[in-house]
Design a protein around this motif. Structure first.
Motif, PDB file in Angstrom:
ATOM      1  N   ASP A  57       0.792  -1.254   0.083  1.00  0.00           N
ATOM      2  CA  ASP A  57       0.219  -0.059  -0.057  1.00  0.00           C
ATOM      3  C   ASP A  57       0.691   1.491   0.098  1.00  0.00           C
ATOM      4  O   ASP A  57       0.680   2.212  -0.638  1.00  0.00           O
ATOM      5  N   LEU A  58       1.855   1.321   0.849  1.00  0.00           N
ATOM      6  CA  LEU A  58       2.608   2.567   1.046  1.00  0.00           C
ATOM      7  C   LEU A  58       4.084   2.516   0.772  1.00  0.00           C
ATOM      8  O   LEU A  58       4.855   3.376   1.005  1.00  0.00           O
ATOM      9  N   GLY A  59       4.554   1.238   0.077  1.00  0.00           N
ATOM     10  CA  GLY A  59       5.916   1.108  -0.149  1.00  0.00           C
ATOM     11  C   GLY A  59       6.819   1.445   1.105  1.00  0.00           C
ATOM     12  O   GLY A  59       7.910   1.651   1.285  1.00  0.00           O
ATOM     13  N   PRO A 123      -2.049   2.327   8.977  1.00  0.00           N
ATOM     14  CA  PRO A 123      -3.486   1.624   8.589  1.00  0.00           C
ATOM     15  C   PRO A 123      -3.834   0.694   9.377  1.00  0.00           C
ATOM     16  O   PRO A 123      -5.049   0.013   9.608  1.00  0.00           O
ATOM     17  N   VAL A 124      -3.001   0.084  10.439  1.00  0.00           N
ATOM     18  CA  VAL A 124      -3.208  -1.168  11.436  1.00  0.00           C
ATOM     19  C   VAL A 124      -3.424  -0.256  12.666  1.00  0.00           C
ATOM     20  O   VAL A 124      -4.583  -0.411  13.297  1.00  0.00           O
ATOM     21  N   ASN A 125      -2.440   0.670  12.839  1.00  0.00           N
ATOM     22  CA  ASN A 125      -2.872   1.245  14.374  1.00  0.00           C
ATOM     23  C   ASN A 125      -4.070   2.031  14.705  1.00  0.00           C
ATOM     24  O   ASN A 125      -4.625   1.939  15.752  1.00  0.00           O
ATOM     25  N   PRO A 150      -5.523  -0.153   0.619  1.00  0.00           N
ATOM     26  CA  PRO A 150      -6.636  -1.282   0.276  1.00  0.00           C
ATOM     27  C   PRO A 150      -6.125  -2.765   0.688  1.00  0.00           C
ATOM     28  O   PRO A 150      -6.961  -3.378   1.176  1.00  0.00           O
ATOM     29  N   ALA A 151      -4.798  -2.855   0.640  1.00  0.00           N
ATOM     30  CA  ALA A 151      -4.370  -4.509   0.880  1.00  0.00           C
ATOM     31  C   ALA A 151      -4.595  -4.723   2.697  1.00  0.00           C
ATOM     32  O   ALA A 151      -5.045  -5.580   2.877  1.00  0.00           O
ATOM     33  N   THR A 152      -3.903  -3.577   3.151  1.00  0.00           N
ATOM     34  CA  THR A 152      -4.144  -3.757   4.812  1.00  0.00           C
ATOM     35  C   THR A 152      -5.568  -3.592   5.238  1.00  0.00           C
ATOM     36  O   THR A 152      -5.973  -4.508   6.146  1.00  0.00           O
ATOM     37  N   SER A 153      -6.224  -2.645   4.722  1.00  0.00           N
ATOM     38  CA  SER A 153      -7.480  -2.419   5.166  1.00  0.00           C
ATOM     39  C   SER A 153      -8.561  -3.990   4.933  1.00  0.00           C
ATOM     40  O   SER A 153      -9.302  -4.189   5.514  1.00  0.00           O
ATOM     41  N   HIS A 154      -8.125  -4.316   3.688  1.00  0.00           N
ATOM     42  CA  HIS A 154      -8.833  -5.526   3.268  1.00  0.00           C
ATOM     43  C   HIS A 154      -8.484  -6.810   4.178  1.00  0.00           C
ATOM     44  O   HIS A 154      -9.121  -7.650   4.641  1.00  0.00           O
ATOM     45  N   LEU A 155      -7.215  -6.845   4.326  1.00  0.00           N
ATOM     46  CA  LEU A 155      -6.760  -7.937   5.463  1.00  0.00           C
ATOM     47  C   LEU A 155      -7.486  -7.864   6.719  1.00  0.00           C
ATOM     48  O   LEU A 155      -7.912  -8.869   7.350  1.00  0.00           O
ATOM     49  N   ALA A 286      15.920   0.590   0.801  1.00  0.00           N
ATOM     50  CA  ALA A 286      14.880  -0.416   1.083  1.00  0.00           C
ATOM     51  C   ALA A 286      14.211   0.286   2.197  1.00  0.00           C
ATOM     52  O   ALA A 286      13.194  -0.217   2.747  1.00  0.00           O
ATOM     53  N   ASP A 287      14.836   1.342   2.800  1.00  0.00           N
ATOM     54  CA  ASP A 287      14.180   1.731   4.033  1.00  0.00           C
ATOM     55  C   ASP A 287      13.522   3.264   3.856  1.00  0.00           C
ATOM     56  O   ASP A 287      13.064   3.926   4.942  1.00  0.00           O
ATOM     57  N   PHE A 288      13.175   3.714   2.813  1.00  0.00           N
ATOM     58  CA  PHE A 288      12.638   4.835   2.479  1.00  0.00           C
ATOM     59  C   PHE A 288      10.978   4.499   1.815  1.00  0.00           C
ATOM     60  O   PHE A 288      10.923   4.023   0.666  1.00  0.00           O
ATOM     61  N   ALA A 289      10.331   5.155   2.438  1.00  0.00           N
ATOM     62  CA  ALA A 289       8.702   4.892   2.040  1.00  0.00           C
ATOM     63  C   ALA A 289       8.464   5.795   0.664  1.00  0.00           C
ATOM     64  O   ALA A 289       8.808   6.588   0.388  1.00  0.00           O
ATOM     65  N   ARG A 290       7.347   5.211   0.166  1.00  0.00           N
ATOM     66  CA  ARG A 290       6.809   6.043  -1.119  1.00  0.00           C
ATOM     67  C   ARG A 290       5.707   6.944  -0.861  1.00  0.00           C
ATOM     68  O   ARG A 290       4.871   6.621   0.277  1.00  0.00           O
TER      69      ARG A 290
END
Ligand code: NAD
Length: 462
Positions: A57-59, A123-125, A150-155, A286-290
């Motif tokens: 969802d968020l890279g 999106p979890v917390n 969407p992927a986190t919300s759906h899970l 690999a440690d920086f989000a999108r």
């Protein structure tokens, strides 16, 4: 639309929740503990899937997803599990002399059917912390996670109900159209986390049914760096807070206020810290989000329009990437200086000293958080006393969110209401005051006729 054992209309689902609440099952403390346990087990058994979903969802780097989203949620759920029975017990209250003999208690009773509307950035917390508080206080809940994760919300929406009493929980996936339909219903509490703009829509809808709301909103959280501050420490902490989740954190440092004496050193140190975190090309890290969406990416690039970039600015719309970026002394009437940034852009604004920084903050809407860096207690206390913000950190950023014993929330346009630990339990409880008198021992002091003797006695006792 509703996710559960069957697909139901929103209003059928809310009626089902109300029937569960009305059955009285949620009053049992064992039932509540089983729900909290269910959330903890879900988090433990699905941690890998949740981290993957947040990455998609968020890279979001998996380590960061664990550190800033899953771990604090587990800590909070375990803390609430440990303490909620004590919080749920009647609280004794003292009576004034005139009301004796008698006794008084405050009984925390559940409110009923709670609605939780959440954003995409954690999106979890931001779904599960309010949910655990609601369930611990004996409520049932409808949750509307964000369509932008969407992927986190759906899970969460599809897997979590199996861990809980299916009649006490309903998930509604989708966007504003789903919230709008939900807000037509009567709830007993609404917990909204998101933008100030949508917060106003939620509060207006809640007013129709006089439903209490918690609004966890956004804003521009300032950082004040005093002249005596340790610049290395300030720089690394600010740099970390600004680029966690690529700056898409409600309490991220939005901008920095610093004097000319420290400005260039601070800018250099923040730039060096970012390079040490993410290397010379953060896009490869690999440690920086999108950035969450193309729309938000475009908005951030728009904020840089006409600004002089002192560091970074590298971006790739196709990858929704914007590198850590600094702007020195932006035009104070520009959107960058006035709108919540919610991305990895850090304006550095020059002020003449701490009092000027306090003036700058106080001329603007009250922020969600405020950060001050100084080794001098008189300076940090002056800043804390003379500014208003939902919360604050001295010599660090973000961490006041973490301890369950620190109530979290905003003030004014950054929100209202508190949660985390006991404050979340109380938010979801009607603290009902009950006074009890013995049947025997009627005394007539408070009844007319008010003789001179009674009046004198009343004045003494009240
Ligand atoms: P948002 O306000 O756009 O959306 C939040 C939720 O509201 C989502 O579930 C969305 O579907 C729903 N929504 C959107 N438009 C709606 C409408 N017209 N009517 C009803 N519901 C609607 O916020 P966002 O972009 O998801 O999140 C970013 C914002 O949230 C930032 O301002 C950030 O500061 C704030 N935020 C605050 C906190 C906090 O704890 N105070 C935490 C995280 C994010």
């Amino acid at each position: 639309m509703a996710t559960g054992s069957t697909t139901r209309s929103i209003s059928d689902s809310v009626s089902r929740l109300r029937a569960t609440f009305d059955s009285g099952v949620t009053r049992s403390l064992d039932w509540r503990e089983a729900q909290i346990d269910g959330v903890i087990r879900f988090l433990e058994e699905h941690s890998g899937g949740l981290l993957d979903a947040m990455q998609s969802d968020l890279g979001r780097p998996r380590a960061e997803g664990w550190l800033a989203d899953l771990a604090p949620t587990v800590v909070e759920a375990k803390y609430i599990k440990k303490h909620f029975r004590k919080w749920a017990s009647p609280r004794r209250a003292k009576l004034p002399l005139v009301l004796l003999p008698g006794s008084a208690r405050i009984i925390p009773e559940p409110l009923g059917v709670a609605l939780i509307i959440s954003p995409w950035n954690y999106p979890v917390n931001l779904v599960l912390e309010p949910l655990v508080a609601a369930l611990a206080a004996g409520n049932v809940a409808a949750c509307k996670p964000s369509e932008l994760a969407p992927a986190t919300s759906h899970l969460i929406a599809t897997e979590l109900p199996a861990y809980l009493d299916d009649g006490a929980i309903a998930f509604f996936e989708g966007g504003p159209e789903v919230s709008t339909e939900l807000l037509e219903e009567r709830f007993d509490h609404i917990f909204f986390t998101g933008s100030t703009h949508v917060g106003k829509i939620v509060m207006t809808a809640a007013a129709k049914h006089i439903t209490p709301v918690v609004l966890e909103l956004g804003g521009k959280s300032p950082v004040i760096v005093a002249d005596d501050a340790d610049i290395d420490v300030a720089a690394s902490r600010i740099a970390w807070g600004k680029t966690l989740n690529a700056g898409q954190t409600c309490i991220a440092p939005d901008y920095v206020l610093v004097t000319p004496a420290n400005r260039d050193a601070l800018v250099d140190r923040i730039a060096a810290t970012w390079t040490s975190f993410y290397g010379p090309s953060p896009m490869e890290s690999a440690d920086f989000a999108r950035i969450v969406s193309e729309k938000h990416h475009q908005r951030l690039i728009g904020l840089l329009d006409g600004q002089t970039i002192a560091f970074g600015g590298d971006n790739d719309p196709a990858a929704k990437y914007l590198g850590p970026t600094m702007v020195i002394d932006p035009d104070l009437s520009s959107p960058l200086a006035n709108e919540e940034i919610f991305g990895p852009i850090l304006p550095i604004i020059t002020v003449s000293g701490v009092d000027d920084a306090i003036r700058f903050v106080n001329e603007r809407p009250k922020p969600l958080s405020l950060y001050v860096f100084s080794g001098r207690g008189d300076i940090t206390e002056r800043v804390i006393e003379r500014t208003s913000s939902g919360g604050a950190c001295i010599n660090h950023v973000l961490f006041h969110f973490a301890p369950p014993e620190l109530p979290f929330g905003g003030v004014g346009p950054s929100g209202m209401g508190r949660y985390h630990g006991k404050s979340g339990f109380d938010t979801y409880s009607n603290l009902k005051s009950v006074l009890k008198k013995p049947v025997a021992g009627e005394h007539t002091l408070t009844y007319p006729p008010f003789t001179e003797r009674k009046r004198k006695l009343l004045r003494k006792l009240t």
